[in-house]
Structure formats: C-alpha cells, structure tokens
Design a protein around this motif. Structure first.
Motif: not given
Length: 354
Positions: A90-99
């Motif tokens: 399992v991988w949980i990813i975020s993006t460039r605007d995430n804190i």
C-alpha cells in the motif's frame, strides 16, 4: 466560552504523524519522496507488514485532504490498512500543495512562482512521478489505483493526455467521484470553490487554503458537538451508519492537508459551469508539446482509460451523487467497467470514516 473550550482535553493521538498512526496498528511504514519533471518534491508513505504478497495499490485523495484520511477511521479498520491486511503493498501519495510536500528544487514555497499551478499540473506531473517511482521501486508491471473524489478525476486527466499510463493500471477504483461531472450540494464545498472567496484570498496574498486545523478548533468542536455536526453533516453524517459522532472533531482536525486556491477555482468552474467535452489545460506551446505531443491542448476524452474500472458511490452523498456517477459512466469505455455500485448506505465521508 474560551475557558470552557480550553478545558477540553487533547488526546495524545491528535499529534500522531501518519507513520505513527500506521505503526499503532502493527504495520511498518517508510517515507518516500518523488521529484516531478517541473521540480516539485512530493512526499508519500508506504505501508507493509513483512513481504507484501500482492501488487502495489495507490491510495490518492484530492483535493484538501492529508495522507491521514486513509488511516484515522475509529469505527472500523481504516481503508488503507484493510487493503494492507490482505497482503497488498500500500502506498498513500500526496501532491505539491500538501503541507508535508511543499518543496521545490528552485522555488521557496512562499513565492508566487511555487504556487503558479492548477489541477492540470497535479494530474500531468505529480501522478506520473508517483506511478513511475512506485513501479520502479516495486518492479511490478502494474499497480492498483484507488482514487477518492478528485483523486480519481486526476487519473482520468493523466490518461487522457498520456494514454500509455492506462496500461500501467491493473484496476482503477473510482470512489465518490464522477470525473468532472458533478453537482455539488454541500454548502461548505460551494463556499470553498466560490470565486469571491478565492479572489479575496488572492487579494490579500493567500495562495492556499484548507490548512491543517489547530487544537483550539478541535477543542471547540468537542465542546460544542452540535456545531461539529452542523459543520460536517453535508459531507459526513455519522448517524447514517451508526458511527460515533464524538469522533467528528478528531476527523476534522486530521483531515486538512492544504490546497492551492487555483485548484479550487478550477473545481468551481467545473461545478458551476459543467460541460461534457472541453479542451485540456493550455500549458503554453513548449509544455503542450511535451505533454500532448502538440502545441495546442487536446480535446478531453475518457475513452483512453483502457483498464478495469470500478465505480463506487453512496446514495446519501451530497457532493457526488449517484446520478452524477451514472452520467460519468456513459463517457467511460463500457466494456471496462467491471464493478458498478453507487447506492451504498453512506455519504461522501462515509467511505473514509464509516
């Protein structure tokens, strides 16, 4: 009132990081970073116990939410951990605007240059960086992609521009999402995507919104449970499935991860001025050539999504209704839809917290 609010005790778990939440449930986790082709450095986590038996599965929620949303369910096993229980990687990813992901190889995150992006950049730069990195790290030929809300929409935008990414997705689970086809009936969401609010924020120099909550906010919602329910009922109503309403302040505190206001402007335009066929984002001739292999944007189409698709929705969802998903399904390759159920007894937040 202030004294009363300050008397509310703050549980230790409120300060747990996403990795500590994972480890509390007996799993291991590692931190991972990817660098996009336009220079953003983005964080995600990997969850496992021993050697994963199954292929990698990506969890992605967008916009607003933190990685924590897939890990904080108090009424049952959190969704990311349910999948990890089955032996998947399992991988949980975020993006460039995430804190927790606000880094760039050139720009400071308080500069206007850093925030000069919108939803299309997340779809065309952030997602490819993650997919490429995860497949390289795991040496798997394909991955599963669980997109929640606009997290699912982002994948459709990527594949529309770069169809070969569809061949890298074994199963695409679209949860509480209708692509760009939805009519938002949530007053809170309508406020967040309204042009007057976004313009006012830009006027005072604020390029981002929905930042992580404060402990005072948590205490206030705990002290006044009717206020907590009023503020969240159109997104998550615990009484639909008999969930614990006392968990609302915890969810509200852990939920926000931040979002670029220009992304919310895009979502607002799609909500208040819906259209079934439009041109993809215009990055300018040079970048258009890199992404679309043409100097002008392509006409948007869902038909490049050549993978198995599961469409999942809740009958009480006021943000993405069952009718919205039914319309969305008509634009997808029908033969690829392997699962369709949009009448679960839940609302938008219920898929995370029920």
């Amino acid at each position: 009132i202030g004294i009363y609010i300050n008397l509310v005790e703050v549980p230790q778990e409120l300060d747990f990081s996403d990795q500590e939440l994972v480890e509390k449930h007996g799993f291991n986790s590692t931190e991972h970073y990817v660098t996009t082709s336009d220079g953003y450095v983005i964080r995600g986590i990997r969850i496992f116990k021993g050697t994963p038996k199954g292929p990698p599965v990506v969890f992605f929620q967008y916009p607003v939410a933190s990685i924590d949303v897939f890990l904080i369910n108090k009424d049952t096993r959190p969704p990311a951990l349910k999948v990890a229980d089955e032996g998947f990687d399992v991988w949980i990813i975020s993006t460039r605007d995430n804190i927790k992901s606000r880094q760039h190889i050139k720009y400071s995150n308080d500069s206007s240059e850093y925030w000069d992006f919108s939803f299309a950049h997340v779809a065309q730069f952030d997602l490819p960086a993650w997919i490429n990195s995860i497949l390289q790290e795991t040496r798997a030929p394909k991955l599963g992609f669980l997109g929640y809300g606009y997290g699912a929409t982002a994948l459709t935008h990527l594949v529309a521009a770069k169809p070969h990414y569809s061949e890298l997705i074994g199963l695409f689970a679209s949860i509480a999402s209708a692509g760009d086809h939805f009519a938002c009936n949530s007053w809170a969401m309508k406020l967040m995507i309204s042009e007057p609010l976004i313009n006012a924020m830009k006027l005072v120099g604020r390029r981002h919104m929905m930042e992580p909550a404060t402990k005072t906010f948590y205490r206030a919602l705990t002290a006044f449970p009717l206020l907590a329910r009023f503020m969240t009922k159109d997104r998550f109503d615990p009484y639909i499935n008999g969930d614990d309403p006392e968990a609302i302040p915890y969810y509200a505190y852990k939920f926000n991860g931040g979002i670029n206001s220009e992304v919310m402007r895009y979502i607002g335009k799609q909500t208040f001025k819906p259209h079934s066929l439009n041109l993809m984002h215009d990055f300018g001739e040079e970048t258009n050539k890199l992404i679309y292999n043409d100097t002008t944007p392509l006409v948007f189409s869902y038909h490049h999504l050549n993978t198995s698709i599961a469409l999942i929705g809740g009958k009480h969802d006021k943000i993405v209704t069952s009718e919205n998903i039914a319309i969305y399904s008509k634009f997808l390759p029908r033969s690829n839809i392997v699962f369709y159920k949009v009448d679960y007894e839940t609302d938008h937040g219920g898929f995370l917290f029920s």
